[in-house]
Scaffold this active site. Structure first.
Site, PDB file in Angstrom:
ATOM      1  N   SER A  91       0.799  -1.241   0.000  1.00 46.32           N
ATOM      2  CA  SER A  91       0.000   0.000   0.000  1.00 46.32           C
ATOM      3  C   SER A  91       0.828   1.286   0.000  1.00 46.32           C
ATOM      4  CB  SER A  91      -0.944   0.033   1.204  1.00 46.32           C
ATOM      5  OG  SER A  91      -1.943  -0.937   1.074  1.00 46.32           O
ATOM      6  N   LYS A 101       0.659   3.272  -3.080  1.00 46.23           N
ATOM      7  CA  LYS A 101      -0.505   4.107  -3.374  1.00 46.23           C
ATOM      8  C   LYS A 101      -0.179   5.600  -3.325  1.00 46.23           C
ATOM      9  CE  LYS A 101      -3.742   0.752  -1.291  1.00 46.23           C
ATOM     10  NZ  LYS A 101      -4.540   0.467  -0.070  1.00 46.23           N
ATOM     11  N   TYR A 108      -2.354  -2.083 -10.870  1.00 45.25           N
ATOM     12  CA  TYR A 108      -2.414  -1.942  -9.411  1.00 45.25           C
ATOM     13  C   TYR A 108      -1.505  -2.961  -8.701  1.00 45.25           C
ATOM     14  CZ  TYR A 108      -4.460  -2.089  -4.705  1.00 45.25           C
ATOM     15  OH  TYR A 108      -4.654  -2.084  -3.349  1.00 45.25           O
ATOM     16  N   TYR A 119      -4.253   2.968   7.488  1.00 46.78           N
ATOM     17  CA  TYR A 119      -5.512   2.218   7.496  1.00 46.78           C
ATOM     18  C   TYR A 119      -6.453   2.796   8.551  1.00 46.78           C
ATOM     19  CZ  TYR A 119      -2.598  -1.066   4.838  1.00 46.78           C
ATOM     20  OH  TYR A 119      -1.757  -1.625   3.935  1.00 46.78           O
ATOM     21  N   VAL A 169       0.982  -3.891   3.866  1.00 47.89           N
ATOM     22  CA  VAL A 169       0.821  -5.181   4.551  1.00 47.89           C
ATOM     23  C   VAL A 169       2.078  -6.029   4.536  1.00 47.89           C
ATOM     24  CG1 VAL A 169      -1.679  -5.440   4.347  1.00 47.89           C
ATOM     25  CG2 VAL A 169      -0.184  -6.201   2.481  1.00 47.89           C
TER      26      VAL A 169
END
Lengths: 317, 317, 317, 317
Positions: free
Chosen positions: A73, A76, A201, A253, A271
């Protein structure tokens, strides 16, 4: 909040970092390595590594700082920046919102329930999938190539590449992300084919780095888009501002609020147990500790950042 | 509630059905033909047809009763029955629940929010997709073949087949169903590949029929699994009981409760504007009227059934 | 589904009921007596009683059939009927919907999320509270008096009255119901003061009965509003039809679908462990067994009805 | 991000503030004065006023800066601080969470759906009601007295008091807040009586101020708890840090993320159209403009802060 002079902080860090890493490492026992992607599940749970980098490129390394992992992540943040550079704010924010959400990163709740059915922000999975679709390029391959080029530039590391085993592992098992993507497609958020978007992605999620790469990438954000070592602007300042603001409000998160209170720095976790954070105007920081807490953040990494923030009064508030 | 003797009802139906159809037809103006599947959008909105069939196979036809359409959600009733015949109750109800839900037929809300993450019942889309995966067969083709064979038997019409244009249209555009299916896959409800399951699902939704086919299929349910014309048991009674109970509590999407109060018969509707219903122990009824209300049911069809139920006191309660 | 002739059923019941009660009683161990209302928590968990009443007033009693308990949610059926008699269908269905919902009886989810913000049906708590506000009367006292009068008439028992200890216990502790009521008030569903409406609501929930009272009340519904013993119409048939339809689709909380499949009769349960059900056109049935399953229904009571329905083929489908 | 030297900023403000206020005032037309509390609905929609205060107590006033209004949700920041001073972090965070939520400020969604059923953060209504219950005091009157005393001290204005008309208006009409409070009571979050807690809550919401009061209160936060004019510590720094962090992540209802991106300062809004914000280390700012956008924030106020932040580069990121 005047920060301590750099020299003093750096000296204290040198003296104590190994001890702080050792203390934090005991918290790996409270966490669990992510198991939903088979390739990630192989990581050893007791790993903890950190790299801090100052504006002249000096580094402090401690623990398992040479452990290699995938961005997950954390990617991102940089795909968001590239999408902003490719499309501008208006286009990007027609596809994703600006609000934090206390829901799980892969929840569909608000896509289904709350108008207008676009992802709440670019850092939850649905938002990041929408962002992936906005990267310029004639094909998924070209999009992935442009992402790699951009990430390599930020990290100043031309050897960054996609870990194909992780990519394949994610691609084969991420039914939930596929579900999210088709939901977005149904809502008119995605123009392209779901398989193509997800390939982009999963590719940027699977880019492999180490703590030093993270610290270098963070350093560019800490200096508002300028690489202070090469003295070169890589990102327009406004887009860094956007990225850091999202990192502060939604980067960890659904423990982002807790992290903001206890550490108080813009950060993004993955993660793989990785955390990218920074001391604005000063340091880039990369951490990895694969054992995760229930919210998906590195137990030991969060603990270590708590120590550092308190020790050096790093909270922005 | 003693029903009127058959002869009298039949005579009254003969006398008045055209008038009731004409009155109901004006209600097509309140509805809209389903537009989410391009092939369905071609249907004319002012169509209304009905077929009633008694236990000797006599039919009363009125309106556009020879209009051909696809089963859509009506097929869910018979795929459920076939899945029960293939697997038994225990297996089927390990994959889908038994409860009505007031949510939209394609909502994910409860899959996400409410344990244990299996579809609430076999008549919402998520449930019907799970059911499709349970049809016996070594391959999707074999599963589809077995479904066709079963449906032809129930309808006593060996020419029933899949409308390939509708199948292709559904398959190309149903992003929401694909999203649902991947969600189910993620929850461990589907063992097979999503594409394979959806091929089976879209195939049975795309089987083409007319009102007489519907009436014949309904007649078998009205007689608890026995075709009263051929005097042949086609379905074990318990499985018909299960199917009819679900039709009563959840057969008309999230207007099932309203239909139960106003018509009071087990029924299943489809977005093609079709309704299959029955007078238990007596008639099978097939209706088509493509203009739909907000809940997805044929406006004119529901109106016509309201007239009939009230006229002949058909409510089961 | 032709029912067995009455005499034969009655004889078999006489012969076997004690044995079926004994078998079902073992299932009390799987349940727990409701604890959220202190007064209810006093009931003994191993109680199970039943009364069946035929159209001539003959009864079959077994187990702890003389145990006294409060109606709780069973009262919702009769307050709905009285509200219909006082206001007509249009007014009632402007305040509550007609759809089953798989959510908990005291959930606010759909009040908050789904337009138009009225309760989904009159048998969930929010709906029953709205219904309580519709009972005619110049004051809560007058409303309660009218309810008592009506319930006594249906049960043919002039001594029915509110158990003041239970009423007080409910009134003092039901924060969730109070929350629901203020939510309804905010949505414009309630015109009166929340405290007044809840006094009416808690009062009818706290009316004390035994199994014979339940069976007599059920008998009137089984005969479409006529008391077959006194040969007197007490309720217009249409309102009984409405009540029984809701009982079938939503009478057993969020296990209504399961009960419909396994028992197949209109029924309503209460957290006192009570169940009122009927064989349409024939018997009224009252059951009590305070040990509840997770969905809030009497474990032993549901089991006993499963035996009876299967033995006598009582399912309506 | 080095800020401009104070003198220069102050001079530019003096020169341009009236013009910026005039431009922003045109945006009042896009908004609507809050109507849910009758007393608030009386405010004129075209009002816009601002006060900026520097660390020596100099003020710049513009527009309707002498308009008086009630704190509404702005009071939540200071009741949180007082609750922290009365109870410490551990107690406070056993009753409310730390996470932003994209839901409406008065939503129950997450209280109902997401464990452990405590409010997501202290700035949504549910959270602020829980916080009100934590203010020390033997009675609601004593709690209110202590709050008033604290607020007067922060504002350095001994005449601050509760506007009894607004208090009464809120208390009479806030069914939704009452619903929330009973929900919390049911979840075990509130120990006291709902009426008592709400009296405290509505009282602090109804404290009347003007823009200068807001600016002075903000100034204390801008200086980490020290009143720079009286040179006196009023709040422990950690509690100011907590408050400002929450203001940044959740201070502007479910437009907090957008405000963070476009203005980038810790702020709190109220439905009276008020906004309290600050430039950390420098200025306290109070704004009022009763015309609200859909999210509940002052349209003109948000616009004015956008101009100021951009002009002086005030974003923290």
């Amino acid at each position: 909040m005047p920060l301590q002079p750099h020299d003093e902080t750096w000296k204290t860090l040198h003296t104590h970092i190994d001890e702080w890493v050792a203390v934090s490492k005991t918290h790996t026992l409270e966490g669990h390595v992510a198991s939903y992607i088979p390739e990630l599940a192989n990581a050893s749970g007791d790993i903890l590594g950190i790299c801090l980098m100052d504006s002249e490129g000096q580094t402090i390394l401690s623990g398992d700082s040479n452990f290699r992992f995938t961005l997950q992540s954390i990617s991102k943040v940089f795909s968001l920046i590239l999408a902003l550079m490719d499309n501008g704010e208006d286009v990007v924010f027609s596809k994703v919102g600006m609000e934090p959400t206390g829901d799980d990163f892969n929840s569909m709740l608000k896509l289904e329930l709350i108008e207008p059915g676009i992802p709440f922000n670019p850092l939850i999975n649905a938002g990041a999938i929408a962002i992936s679709s906005l990267i310029a390029g004639q094909s998924p391959d070209e999009q992935i190539e442009r992402i790699l080029h951009f990430f390599r530039d930020i990290a100043n590391n031309p050897s960054l590449s996609v870990n194909q085993n992780v990519f394949k592992s994610e691609s084969d098992t991420a039914h939930r992300n596929r579900s999210l993507a088709y939901f977005l497609k149904d809502n008119g958020v995605l123009d392209q084919e779901v398989d193509d978007v997800l390939r982009v992605y999963f590719s940027h999620c699977s880019i492999e780095v180490d703590c030093t790469d993270l610290a270098r990438m963070a350093l560019v954000l800490a200096h508002n888009g300028v690489d202070p070592i090469r003295k070169q602007r890589l990102i327009p300042r406004r887009f860094v501002q956007i990225a850091k603001t999202f990192m502060f409000t939604c980067g960890m998160y659904n423990a982002s609020g807790e992290f903001a209170l206890n550490v108080g720095l813009p950060a993004k976790s993955g993660v793989s147990g990785s955390i990218l954070t920074m001391v604005p105007g000063q340091y880039g920081i990369g951490i990895v500790g694969p054992a995760l807490n229930r919210k998906g953040n590195s137990t030991a990494g969060v603990h270590l950042l708590g120590i550092l923030s308190q020790e050096f009064d790093w909270s922005m508030f």
